[in-house]
Each structure stands twice: as structure tokens, then as C-alpha cells.
Design an enzyme around this catalytic site. Structure first.
Site, PDB file in Angstrom:
ATOM      1  N   GLU A 152       0.858  -1.185   0.000  1.00  0.00           N
ATOM      2  CA  GLU A 152       0.000   0.000   0.000  1.00  0.00           C
ATOM      3  C   GLU A 152       0.896   1.237   0.000  1.00  0.00           C
ATOM      4  OE1 GLU A 152      -3.524  -0.241   2.205  1.00  0.00           O
ATOM      5  OE2 GLU A 152      -3.737   1.924   2.470  1.00  0.00           O
ATOM      6  N   GLU A 279     -10.673   4.711   9.072  1.00  0.00           N
ATOM      7  CA  GLU A 279     -10.855   4.380   7.655  1.00  0.00           C
ATOM      8  C   GLU A 279     -11.405   2.970   7.464  1.00  0.00           C
ATOM      9  OE1 GLU A 279      -6.959   5.367   5.999  1.00  0.00           O
ATOM     10  OE2 GLU A 279      -7.643   7.427   5.736  1.00  0.00           O
ATOM     11  N   ASP A 358      -2.766  14.285   6.896  1.00  0.00           N
ATOM     12  CA  ASP A 358      -2.263  13.004   6.417  1.00  0.00           C
ATOM     13  C   ASP A 358      -1.015  13.184   5.554  1.00  0.00           C
ATOM     14  OD1 ASP A 358      -2.136  10.343   5.891  1.00  0.00           O
ATOM     15  OD2 ASP A 358      -3.670  10.340   4.341  1.00  0.00           O
ATOM     16  N   GLU A 380       4.719   9.907  13.858  1.00  0.00           N
ATOM     17  CA  GLU A 380       4.725   9.115  12.617  1.00  0.00           C
ATOM     18  C   GLU A 380       5.004  10.016  11.418  1.00  0.00           C
ATOM     19  OE1 GLU A 380       1.450   6.355  12.125  1.00  0.00           O
ATOM     20  OE2 GLU A 380       1.685   6.332   9.952  1.00  0.00           O
ATOM     21  N   GLU A 386       3.916   9.115  -0.764  1.00  0.00           N
ATOM     22  CA  GLU A 386       2.502   9.053  -1.153  1.00  0.00           C
ATOM     23  C   GLU A 386       2.012  10.381  -1.725  1.00  0.00           C
ATOM     24  OE1 GLU A 386      -0.192   7.926   2.001  1.00  0.00           O
ATOM     25  OE2 GLU A 386      -1.954   8.285   0.745  1.00  0.00           O
TER      26      GLU A 386
HETATM   27  C1  GCU Z   1      -3.633   7.397   4.338  1.00  0.00           C
HETATM   28  C2  GCU Z   1      -3.291   6.497   3.202  1.00  0.00           C
HETATM   29  C3  GCU Z   1      -3.820   5.107   3.417  1.00  0.00           C
HETATM   30  C4  GCU Z   1      -3.380   4.584   4.781  1.00  0.00           C
HETATM   31  C5  GCU Z   1      -3.717   5.572   5.871  1.00  0.00           C
HETATM   32  C6  GCU Z   1      -3.129   5.221   7.226  1.00  0.00           C
HETATM   33  O1  GCU Z   1      -4.999   7.643   4.376  1.00  0.00           O
HETATM   34  O2  GCU Z   1      -3.783   7.027   2.001  1.00  0.00           O
HETATM   35  O3  GCU Z   1      -3.332   4.292   2.383  1.00  0.00           O
HETATM   36  O4  GCU Z   1      -3.977   3.364   5.053  1.00  0.00           O
HETATM   37  O5  GCU Z   1      -3.216   6.830   5.545  1.00  0.00           O
HETATM   38  O6  GCU Z   1      -2.183   5.891   7.628  1.00  0.00           O
HETATM   39  O7  GCU Z   1      -3.601   4.329   7.893  1.00  0.00           O
END
Ligand code: GCU
Length: 670
Positions: A152, A279, A358, A380, A386
Site C-alpha cells: 500500500e 478508515e 495526512d 509518525e 505518497e
Molecule cells: C492514508 C493512506 C492510506 C493509509 C492511511 C493510514 O490515508 O492514504 O493508504 O492506510 O493513511 O495511515 O492508515
């Protein structure tokens, strides 16, 4: 010439002003010390061509490398009185005798690696003495690797650990990876994605743990402990219990038994990392429990084994209605976690994204830093690019991090970098860092060869947050390309990259003008009418969000001093002014130009700077390995294309919204 697989471990013939001994005596006997001795032997061979031999019984009358942990080095040489921290080391060069002593075995390993770097950097000579200790106890790497082999937000090939639902790795390569990480000071690694889905849920079952144990054994001699990402709902998704409620005794028992199984296979596991209520991932909110309830329950399961729970604070409502202007995602982490300060067990560590959103190209530092006084926590960061160009665009991230580390959190009057230290109750200490890594199966590990500098830079900065981006760029360039003009030019190129990227990207801290989902290339309204809560609210006359007390109130989460600074557009740092304020396009900025004109100018400049970086790379052609030159060349070309797209789309968007032309009459595509 650079062999890109070897990163900062290049083979080269260096000349040293001291006669390097041909014998190594080691007085430490553990697994990490043995690795340190091997690293020294191989490292000397790599840099000089000869390999010193290893002896067990020291002959104090000989010229030799004397290496070991401090407690057994007293007989060899006079030790300075200053105590080193865990992981610290000292190096002493006296004529043809070289002493490397670690506070502990990892310290010895770090000392050996540092000695080899200093050798490459041309700093070792007779009389050389240094001592160093890591400032942050926790220096973690997070892999977002999926069991199917994808990564990811990965831009450097497939997973180094998994494929087709199972562990699948090249153990030699993993050992090389462990060496790279340890050489710059990394001591923890989580191996699987924080979104623990599908087969990854099976990681804490016997069949997979057996394999995870083998992987842990590769990292162990390098002083790196494994962390596993686990799914909060495992008791019902895996254990078939009717619930995963953290206060249900059967759930707590399930995790205790599971922890015992996990530690049977990985006795030195550092712990679990958990993304909960975030999420779509499950968490304690489902059961009307708090995050302290959830984290503590897991912490109690790991506690008998010395394990820790790393609990992510990336908790926010991702089902927002864009019409609702009262709700502000930026407030979420603080609102969820500040009230819980002090409610977490001692083996829980909160992992807080550096900013309230983010990993944006520019966003303020999260107000949670400086506010949590009774809870262990780490910051973090994101090494994988990204939002910063997918390792196609060059973007040297230590510059981003340097700004973050220099932020004055206000409370107790300290900058972030001054707050990094072991946990101490009542203090706003940050215990270290975690970062989503940028590595994968590509031969050069990071896709863009120069993105290796971000991995190296992260590790060095977490070791000591006082290092500057320039120091890191210079050091990495010499280690990778050798002392000389090429390294100097590459270091300069690195240092030009983030300012350029920021200029052609979203302006003045506005954030999220990026293509949804993919997060590469512009899409100005891509996130504007969606559920994610990241809006800029541009209309014909103004842009940005009022986050002051009269707006969403986000500024009130900071210390008094910072609230005052951020609340007034006249004192708010202009590189994030649109994060905090809604401004008219004709707002006059400190350089005397309007906001709109500044948007136009920065985007034209960003493109020009990307073009200059491409030219500079072309000029370096004759000094570089063909493979390295060409793979990066195609990336610099794509970066220029990307910069052009950002420039044209952003400028066109604002030209259309405002109808106000560029005062320099440059062509704005319509
Ligand atoms: C962002 C990212 C995701 C990831 C998330 C996270 O939203 O786009 O891919 O899972 O951060 O840090 O958990």
C-alpha cells in the site's frame, strides 16, 4: 561509480591516513556482537580490499581492532567517564589501535557501522575520538506490505516479505535490508500493513507465526525487533467469539492466549501495532468503548512477555458530509486522544501522525505534541512518497522533517526536536519516530535511486533529530557517490527538490488538491465534494478554511502562544496560511503581492526549478553509472511533466475562478 543495490555501502578503494590493523579482537559474545565483528571484517574488506582476521584471545601488545561492550573493555583502554545511553558507542583511534565500545551489543553494532561510515567520509585519522548515543529510544520502520505481495502506497516494486498470500522472501536480501536499516540506527520494524485485511489476519496463527519467527531471526543479529500489525476484531474474525469488545473477559482471555502463542515463535517481538476505528478498520468505538479500553486490554495481554502496543491516533470520521462546515477533520486526533492522556497503560505507545491531516506536503505539526504529558508517544512520518511524488519526483524529505522538528510546540517552551527523549511522566517527551517506509523489491530498493537518501535521512534524523537536512544530504551523497564534485552536486540537487516540489504542488498549506485515491498529479476539486473531510472551499473570491476560534476552532488546540501566532494571518507562517485562514485572492502577503499572484508565481517557479533539476541531472551523465543515470533520468523527465500539469491546472483553475490575469502576462492555459 554507484552500485544502486548497495546504497550507502558502496565498494571502493579508499586511502586511510592510519595503518588499519589486520586483527580484530572482540570481547563480546552475543549474537549482535558477533554480527558487529563480521560487519567490521566485511566493511574493511569492502573499503580497502583486505580482510582483518578475527581472534578470540586478545593480545594487548598488538595493533588491532579491540571491540566489545563497555563493561568488558576496561582492560583495553581508558574509558571516558561520561555515560552513554542505550545503543551508544565510542570510537578511539590511537596510532594503529582502534577501539570500538558499545554501551550494549546494539551500541557496539552502531559503533562499527559508524566507524565504517567515518572511514568512507575520510574522517578517521590518528587520535580520532568520538562518542555518540541515540537521542530517540524508538526508531521504527512501518511496512504497509500486503500478503498478496503488493505494498500500500509502495512505489519501489513488490513486498520484500510476502507474495500470493504467504511469506515469500529472499533471506539474503532481507539480511542486506536489515544491515542497511541497522547501519543508520533503526531498531524496530513492523512487517505488514496497518490495514490488516484478508490473509493478513492469519499472521497471528501458528502456521504464519512459524514463518514470522524465521524472519525475526534474520533481523535479530542486527538489533532490530519485529512488530506485527493486528486486526482489532481478531477475536471474532479469527477466534469465532461473538464479539471483540475489549471489556469482555472472553476477549481479553483470547488475546492473552494469542499473545502466548505469538511469543512462543517470536520471543523478542517488540509488540503489536493497531489501526483502530480508522478508515473502516474495526476498533473499540464499535462497542462504545474508549481507545484506552482497547489499547490497555491488548497491552495487558502483551505485558507478561515484555511486549508493547503501538496504537495509532489516525482516528477521524471519513464519512463526512462536505456541506457541513462545522466539522473539521483536523481537530480529530486531539479531540479523541487529549482527553485520554494518562489513561493508557505503561506499555502503550501512541503513534501520532506529524500533522492533523495526512502526510501532506506542508501542514502544521499536530497539537497533540506538547499536550500529552502522561502518555508515551512517538511521531509518525512518511518516507514513502505518497503525497510527495511517488518516488518519480525527487523530493528530499529530511527538509520536510527538519521544519517539523524545529516547530516550537510552545508548552514547556520546547521545539519538537528538544522534546525527543525517553518517556518521563509529566513531560511532553516524544519517545521516537515511526515511518512508513519507501522500500520494495526494485533492485535499487526505492524506485528512484536518490530516494535512498530519504530512507537514510529518516534513520539518521531519528537517531539524532538535531541533524540538519544539509548535513544528511552531504553525508549520504559522499557515502553513495564517493568524495568529490559529483557528491557535492548531488547533495545540492537533493536540497533543491523539496522547495521545488512544494511550489508546484498545492499552495500555502491548502492541502489535498491531488488525484483522489492515487495521490499523484493534480485534481483540484478531487476531494472537494467527497466524504474524506479534506476541503479547501475555493470559490470566486476566497479560498481556505477559517480554523480560528471564530471558525472551526482548531487553532485553540495549540499552546496559548501558538494559538495566537496561527490565529492572526499577519503572524501565521505564510507557507501554511491557507490551512488556518480563509483569504480573499486579493489578500496582500508579506512580499507585497496578492495571494493570487503568489499562487501564479510559485507554480511558474516550481516548474522552472523542476526543469533546472532535469538539466542538472543531464549534466551529471558522464560521472554516473549508466543504469543509475538512465533510471533517474526518466523520472526527472516525468517529474517535469508532472510539474507542468500541476502548474497549468492550478493556475488555470484560479484564473477561471477569479478572472484576474497574471501580472507578468505569462501564458495560463485555459
Ligand atoms: C492514508 C493512506 C492510506 C493509509 C492511511 C493510514 O490515508 O492514504 O493508504 O492506510 O493513511 O495511515 O492508515
Amino acid at each position: 561509480m554507484l552500485n544502486e543495490y548497495d546504497c550507502w555501502f558502496q565498494k571502493r578503494q579508499i586511502t586511510v591516513p592510519v595503518k588499519l590493523p589486520d586483527v580484530i579482537y572482540s570481547c563480546a559474545s552475543g549474537e549482535i556482537a558477533a554480527q558487529a565483528a563480521r560487519e567490521l571484517q566485511n566493511g574493511i574488506k569492502r573499503l580497502t580490499g583486505f580482510s582483518p582476521v578475527m581472534h578470540v584471545n586478545p593480545d594487548l601488545n598488538r595493533n588491532a581492532f579491540f571491540i566489545g561492550v563497555i563493561s568488558c573493555m576496561e582492560n583495553y583502554f581508558h574509558l571516558p567517564a561520561d555515560r552513554l545511553a542505550a545503543g551508544g558507542f565510542l570510537i578511539n583511534v590511537k596510532e594503529d589501535r582502534i577501539y570500538i565500545a558499545g554501551q550494549d551489543e546494539p551500541g557496539l553494532l552502531y559503533g562499527v557501522f559508524r566507524f565504517l561510515s567515518l572511514l568512507s567520509l575520510g574522517q578517521i585519522k590518528d587520535g580520532f575520538e568520538t562518542s555518540d548515543s541515540p537521542v530517540s529510544p524508538l526508531r521504527m520502520i512501518n511496512h504497509w506490505d500486503n500478503f498478496d505481495g503488493t505494498v500500500e502506497r509502495g512505489y519501489a516494486g513488490g513486498s520484500l516479505f510476502f507474495k500470493d498470500g504467504v511469506f515469500d522472501y529472499d533471506s539474503g536480501r532481507v539480511a542486506d535490508y536489515a544491515r542497511l536499516l541497522a547501519s543508520a540506527g533503526i531498531n524496530r520494524i513492523s512487517i505488514n500493513n496497518v490495514n490488516v485485511r484478508a490473509k493478513a489476519k492469519l499472521l497471528i496463527t501458528e502456521e504464519y507465526l512459524r514463518e514470522a519467527g524465521k524472519l525475526a531471526a534474520i533481523f535479530r543479529p542486527f538489533g532490530i525487533k519485529l512488530i506485527l500489525s493486528v486486526n482489532f476484531s481478531s477475536p471474532w474474525s479469527l477466534g469465532k467469539l461473538p464479539t471483540a469488545d475489549p471489556l469482555d473477559p472472553s476477549v481479553a482471555l483470547w488475546w492473552k492466549e494469542r499473545a502466548a502463542l505469538v511469543y512462543k515463535y517470536i520471543p523478542d517481538l517488540a509488540g503489536f501495532i493497531v489501526k483502530a476505528d480508522s478508515e473502516g478498520e474495526p476498533g473499540p468505538f464499535q462497542y462504545n468503548r474508549t481507545h484506552a479500553d482497547g489499547a490497555n486490554m491488548l497491552a495487558r495481554a502483551l505485558e507478561p512477555f515484555g511486549g508493547e502496543v503501538i496504537w495509532r491516533c489516525f482516528v477521524y470520521n471519513c464519512q463526512q458530509d462536505w456541506r457541513d462546515r462545522s466539522f473539521d477533520r483536523a481537530c480529530a486526533a486531539y479531540n479523541h486522544f487529549k482527553p485520554l492522556d494518562g489513561a493508557f497503560d505503561k506499555n502503550v505507545i501512541l503513534q501520532i501522525k506529524f500533522g492533523p491531516y495526512d502526510f501532506q506536503v506542508r501542514e502544521p505539526v499536530s497539537p497533540l505534541f506538547g499536550s500529552l504529558l502522561k502518555t508515551r508517544h512517538v511521531m509518525e512520518l512518511q518516507i514513502t512518497q505518497e503525497y510527495t511524488g511517488h518516488q518519480i519526483d525527487l523530493c528530499f524529505l529530511p527538509q520536510v522533517w527538519e521544519d517539523i522538528l524545529n516547530f516550537n510546540a510552545g508548552r514547556q517552551g520546547r521545539r519538537i526536536k528538544d522534546m525527543v527523549s525517553p518517556f518521563s511522566e509529566g513531560e511532553a517527551n516524544i519517545e521516537g519516530f515511526a515511518a512508513v517506509v519507501n522500500t520494495g523489491k526494485d533492485n535499487n530498493w526505492t524506485g528512484h535511486t536518490l530516494a535512498q537518501a530519504n530512507l537514510y535521512g529518516y534513520a539518521r534524523m531519528t537517531w539524532n533529530p538535531a541533524f540538519t537536512a544539509k548535513e544528511i544530504a552531504d553525508e549520504w551523497s559522499v557515502l553513495s557517490f564517493g568524495e568529490g564534485e559529483t557528491a557535492r552536486r548531488i547533495s545540492k540537487l537533493l536540497l533543491k527538490s523539496y522547495p521545488a516540489y512544494e511550489k508546484y504542488n498545492a499552495p500555502f498549506g491548502v492541502c489535498f488538491m491531488v488525484t483522489p485515491g492515487l495521490h499523484y498529479g493534480p485534481n483540484i476539486e478531487g476531494y472537494e465534494y467527497s466524504r474524506w473531510g479534506t476541503y479547501h472551499r475555493a470559490d470566486n473570491s476566497a479560498i481556505g478554511i477559517d480554523r480560528t476560534a471564530s471558525g472551526t476552532g482548531y487553532t485553540e488546540q495549540y499552546s496559548k502562544e501558538n494559538t495566537a501566532i496561527f490565529s492572526d494571518p499577519k503572524t501565521c507562517p505564510e507557507n501554511m496560511i491557507l490551512f488556518f485562514h480563509r483569504l480573499r485572492y486579493d489578500y496582500v502577503m508579506r512580499n507585497g503581492k496578492t495571494l493570487l499572484q503568489n499562487i501564479y508565481d510559485t507554480h511558474f517557479e516550481g516548474y522552472e526549478e523542476a526543469a533546472a533539476m532535469l538539466e542538472e541531472w543531464k549534466n551529471l551523465k558522464e560521472y554516473l553509472e549508466k543504469e543509475v543515470y538512465e533510471s533517474a533520468l526518466s523520472r526527472f523527465e516525468r517529474q517535469l511533466e508532472n510539474a507542468r500539469e500541476w502548474r497549468d491546472q492550478i493556475n488555470t483553475y484560479f484564473f477561471r475562478k477569479t478572472g484576474i490575469a497574471d501580472e507578468k502576462s505569462r501564458k495560463i492555459y485555459s
